[in-house]
Motif scaffolding. Sequence first.
Motif, PDB file in Angstrom:
ATOM      1  N   LEU A   1      64.296 -57.987  78.040  1.00 41.91           N
ATOM      2  CA  LEU A   1      65.382 -58.804  78.589  1.00 41.91           C
ATOM      3  C   LEU A   1      64.852 -60.155  79.046  1.00 41.91           C
ATOM      4  O   LEU A   1      63.658 -60.292  79.346  1.00 41.91           O
ATOM      5  CB  LEU A   1      66.028 -58.078  79.773  1.00 41.91           C
ATOM      6  CG  LEU A   1      66.590 -56.681  79.480  1.00 41.91           C
ATOM      7  CD1 LEU A   1      67.096 -56.022  80.761  1.00 41.91           C
ATOM      8  CD2 LEU A   1      67.697 -56.737  78.424  1.00 41.91           C
ATOM      9  N   GLY A   2      65.749 -61.122  79.127  1.00 39.47           N
ATOM     10  CA  GLY A   2      65.407 -62.426  79.687  1.00 39.47           C
ATOM     11  C   GLY A   2      65.820 -62.489  81.151  1.00 39.47           C
ATOM     12  O   GLY A   2      66.331 -61.509  81.710  1.00 39.47           O
ATOM     13  N   THR A   3      65.611 -63.648  81.771  1.00 37.69           N
ATOM     14  CA  THR A   3      65.972 -63.796  83.187  1.00 37.69           C
ATOM     15  C   THR A   3      67.480 -63.705  83.404  1.00 37.69           C
ATOM     16  O   THR A   3      67.942 -63.449  84.518  1.00 37.69           O
ATOM     17  CB  THR A   3      65.463 -65.141  83.751  1.00 37.69           C
ATOM     18  OG1 THR A   3      65.819 -66.162  82.817  1.00 37.69           O
ATOM     19  CG2 THR A   3      63.969 -65.150  83.961  1.00 37.69           C
ATOM     20  N   ASP A   4      68.274 -63.907  82.339  1.00 39.29           N
ATOM     21  CA  ASP A   4      69.732 -63.788  82.454  1.00 39.29           C
ATOM     22  C   ASP A   4      70.209 -62.344  82.296  1.00 39.29           C
ATOM     23  O   ASP A   4      71.407 -62.070  82.301  1.00 39.29           O
ATOM     24  CB  ASP A   4      70.426 -64.678  81.395  1.00 39.29           C
ATOM     25  CG  ASP A   4      69.994 -64.334  79.964  1.00 39.29           C
ATOM     26  OD1 ASP A   4      69.198 -63.381  79.790  1.00 39.29           O
ATOM     27  OD2 ASP A   4      70.440 -65.032  79.034  1.00 39.29           O
ATOM     28  N   GLY A   5      69.256 -61.396  82.131  1.00 40.65           N
ATOM     29  CA  GLY A   5      69.613 -59.987  81.999  1.00 40.65           C
ATOM     30  C   GLY A   5      70.060 -59.603  80.589  1.00 40.65           C
ATOM     31  O   GLY A   5      70.389 -58.452  80.328  1.00 40.65           O
ATOM     32  N   LYS A   6      70.059 -60.582  79.688  1.00 36.73           N
ATOM     33  CA  LYS A   6      70.480 -60.297  78.302  1.00 36.73           C
ATOM     34  C   LYS A   6      69.253 -60.094  77.420  1.00 36.73           C
ATOM     35  O   LYS A   6      68.161 -60.605  77.742  1.00 36.73           O
ATOM     36  CB  LYS A   6      71.304 -61.475  77.763  1.00 36.73           C
ATOM     37  CG  LYS A   6      72.604 -61.642  78.511  1.00 36.73           C
ATOM     38  CD  LYS A   6      73.498 -62.652  77.823  1.00 36.73           C
ATOM     39  CE  LYS A   6      74.773 -62.829  78.624  1.00 36.73           C
ATOM     40  NZ  LYS A   6      75.177 -64.218  78.744  1.00 36.73           N
ATOM     41  N   PRO A   7      69.413 -59.359  76.277  1.00 29.95           N
ATOM     42  CA  PRO A   7      68.257 -59.153  75.394  1.00 29.95           C
ATOM     43  C   PRO A   7      67.602 -60.485  75.004  1.00 29.95           C
ATOM     44  O   PRO A   7      68.294 -61.448  74.689  1.00 29.95           O
ATOM     45  CB  PRO A   7      68.877 -58.466  74.170  1.00 29.95           C
ATOM     46  CG  PRO A   7      70.083 -57.773  74.702  1.00 29.95           C
ATOM     47  CD  PRO A   7      70.617 -58.666  75.798  1.00 29.95           C
ATOM     48  N   ALA A   8      66.285 -60.505  75.091  1.00 30.26           N
ATOM     49  CA  ALA A   8      65.522 -61.705  74.700  1.00 30.26           C
ATOM     50  C   ALA A   8      64.975 -61.446  73.300  1.00 30.26           C
ATOM     51  O   ALA A   8      64.151 -60.567  73.110  1.00 30.26           O
ATOM     52  CB  ALA A   8      64.384 -61.937  75.686  1.00 30.26           C
ATOM     53  N   VAL A   9      65.478 -62.181  72.341  1.00 30.97           N
ATOM     54  CA  VAL A   9      65.094 -61.930  70.941  1.00 30.97           C
ATOM     55  C   VAL A   9      63.993 -62.909  70.543  1.00 30.97           C
ATOM     56  O   VAL A   9      64.232 -64.106  70.401  1.00 30.97           O
ATOM     57  CB  VAL A   9      66.325 -62.078  70.007  1.00 30.97           C
ATOM     58  CG1 VAL A   9      65.929 -61.747  68.563  1.00 30.97           C
ATOM     59  CG2 VAL A   9      67.449 -61.152  70.475  1.00 30.97           C
ATOM     60  N   PHE A  10      62.761 -62.369  70.413  1.00 33.28           N
ATOM     61  CA  PHE A  10      61.646 -63.261  70.046  1.00 33.28           C
ATOM     62  C   PHE A  10      60.773 -62.667  68.943  1.00 33.28           C
ATOM     63  O   PHE A  10      59.597 -62.984  68.828  1.00 33.28           O
ATOM     64  CB  PHE A  10      60.807 -63.617  71.296  1.00 33.28           C
ATOM     65  CG  PHE A  10      60.365 -62.440  72.122  1.00 33.28           C
ATOM     66  CD1 PHE A  10      59.239 -61.707  71.766  1.00 33.28           C
ATOM     67  CD2 PHE A  10      61.069 -62.073  73.267  1.00 33.28           C
ATOM     68  CE1 PHE A  10      58.834 -60.634  72.527  1.00 33.28           C
ATOM     69  CE2 PHE A  10      60.665 -60.994  74.031  1.00 33.28           C
ATOM     70  CZ  PHE A  10      59.542 -60.270  73.665  1.00 33.28           C
ATOM     71  N   LEU A  11      61.410 -61.827  68.113  1.00 34.07           N
ATOM     72  CA  LEU A  11      60.655 -61.155  67.034  1.00 34.07           C
ATOM     73  C   LEU A  11      59.909 -62.151  66.155  1.00 34.07           C
ATOM     74  O   LEU A  11      58.800 -61.891  65.710  1.00 34.07           O
ATOM     75  CB  LEU A  11      61.633 -60.365  66.157  1.00 34.07           C
ATOM     76  CG  LEU A  11      61.819 -58.891  66.482  1.00 34.07           C
ATOM     77  CD1 LEU A  11      62.828 -58.262  65.533  1.00 34.07           C
ATOM     78  CD2 LEU A  11      60.485 -58.148  66.429  1.00 34.07           C
ATOM     79  N   LYS A  12      60.526 -63.304  65.915  1.00 30.25           N
ATOM     80  CA  LYS A  12      59.922 -64.248  64.960  1.00 30.25           C
ATOM     81  C   LYS A  12      58.991 -65.258  65.628  1.00 30.25           C
ATOM     82  O   LYS A  12      58.414 -66.117  64.955  1.00 30.25           O
ATOM     83  CB  LYS A  12      61.027 -64.983  64.197  1.00 30.25           C
ATOM     84  CG  LYS A  12      61.860 -64.020  63.345  1.00 30.25           C
ATOM     85  CD  LYS A  12      62.410 -64.681  62.096  1.00 30.25           C
ATOM     86  CE  LYS A  12      62.970 -63.606  61.167  1.00 30.25           C
ATOM     87  NZ  LYS A  12      64.358 -63.814  60.808  1.00 30.25           N
ATOM     88  N   ALA A  13      58.826 -65.167  66.950  1.00 32.29           N
ATOM     89  CA  ALA A  13      57.973 -66.151  67.644  1.00 32.29           C
ATOM     90  C   ALA A  13      56.519 -66.027  67.184  1.00 32.29           C
ATOM     91  O   ALA A  13      56.019 -64.930  66.936  1.00 32.29           O
ATOM     92  CB  ALA A  13      58.064 -65.924  69.151  1.00 32.29           C
ATOM     93  N   LYS A  14      55.849 -67.165  67.057  1.00 31.40           N
ATOM     94  CA  LYS A  14      54.440 -67.194  66.669  1.00 31.40           C
ATOM     95  C   LYS A  14      53.702 -68.159  67.598  1.00 31.40           C
ATOM     96  O   LYS A  14      54.306 -69.113  68.093  1.00 31.40           O
ATOM     97  CB  LYS A  14      54.297 -67.698  65.228  1.00 31.40           C
ATOM     98  CG  LYS A  14      54.860 -66.737  64.200  1.00 31.40           C
ATOM     99  CD  LYS A  14      54.731 -67.274  62.790  1.00 31.40           C
ATOM    100  CE  LYS A  14      55.214 -66.201  61.809  1.00 31.40           C
ATOM    101  NZ  LYS A  14      55.041 -66.570  60.414  1.00 31.40           N
ATOM    102  N   PRO A  15      52.400 -67.955  67.798  1.00 36.52           N
ATOM    103  CA  PRO A  15      51.679 -68.875  68.682  1.00 36.52           C
ATOM    104  C   PRO A  15      51.505 -70.249  68.040  1.00 36.52           C
ATOM    105  O   PRO A  15      51.390 -70.357  66.825  1.00 36.52           O
ATOM    106  CB  PRO A  15      50.323 -68.187  68.857  1.00 36.52           C
ATOM    107  CG  PRO A  15      50.167 -67.319  67.659  1.00 36.52           C
ATOM    108  CD  PRO A  15      51.549 -66.889  67.260  1.00 36.52           C
TER     109      PRO A  15
END
Length: 274
Positions: free
Chosen positions: A183-197
């Motif tokens: 979850l994110g700080t807003d309580g909603k799912p945080a979608v970061f599957l595609k995040a890369k460094p």
Amino acid sequence: MKITKVKAVYYSATGNAKKVVEAIAGTMAKELDVPMESYDFTLPKNRTEVQVYGPEDLVVFGTPVYAGRVPNKMLPVVQGNFKGEGALAVPVVVFGNRNFDNGLIELRNELENNGFHTVAGAGIATSHVFSDVIAPGRPDEKDMALIEEFAKKAARKVSEMTEIPAPIAVRGDDPVGPYYTPLGTDGKPAVFLKAKPLTNMELCDGCGICAQVCPMGSINPENCAEVTGICIKCQACIKKCPKKAKYFDDPAFLSHVAMLEQNYTRRAEPEMFL
Ligand SMILES: Cc1cc2nc3c(=O)[nH]c(=O)nc-3n(C[C@H](O)[C@H](O)[C@H](O)COP(=O)(O)O)c2cc1C
Ligand code: SF4
Ligand code: SF4
């Protein structure tokens, strides 16, 4: 039960699982007066061969928990690369101070399915790889003392055992429940599957360490700023870059980290099952 070797087997992108698994295996080997060997399957080059064990082996098998489960990209490796053939096993998961949810029971079930007999289990709270303020320094001295006590008791259990016991009872849902939704700080799912460094090229000196340590083999060794394959957010490249040149800027990922920092800095305790 006659044991002639203890094996520490683990996937450990940033070293916490390695530390805990080797501590448990080392103490058990000492107590049983047999040698201990390590097998680290973190890197792709160590996932090409099947490891076969037998009834005189005791395997302490560990992974971190990712999203409340065994890391999903390592699950096929756990399922396909390790054959118990009657070996005893101690499933161990480490988790970043939030919760190990269904990770331990999933690992136990997979080991049982692979021909291991599980005799003890542990879910050990550690620092969270996503943040320097979530359980920093853990496992600490207090954790390591509890880990040693657990390993001694597990060794005694094994040496006094006359027949194969039922699978060790551990905390978790069976059948194994779903992955945890970050979850994110807003309580909603945080979608970061595609995040890369990303890479700060003003700091990077092109040493290539990040490419060598990526468990997915996803960083181009010729151009370390390029992530060519899947990123599982393990943080190995971030933590092991000597120049601190790697970072994530994905807003959903950063919001999840902020949520963890808001809610999960209390001390989670290790849980041991004997
Ligand atoms: C993608 C990912 C997901 C994670 N999910 C969880 C989780 O659900 N619960 C938790 O407490 N820690 C979670 N963690 C934290 C790790 O389990 C923890 O930091 C662990 O010690 C890392 O092990 P390692 O040092 O062997 O790589 C997650 C870490 C990563 C990289
Ligand atoms: S480890 Fe750091 S300094 Fe070395 S190549 Fe990778 S990003 Fe650059
Ligand atoms: S690129 Fe992703 S998978 Fe590879 S080491 Fe970095 S965080 Fe881990």
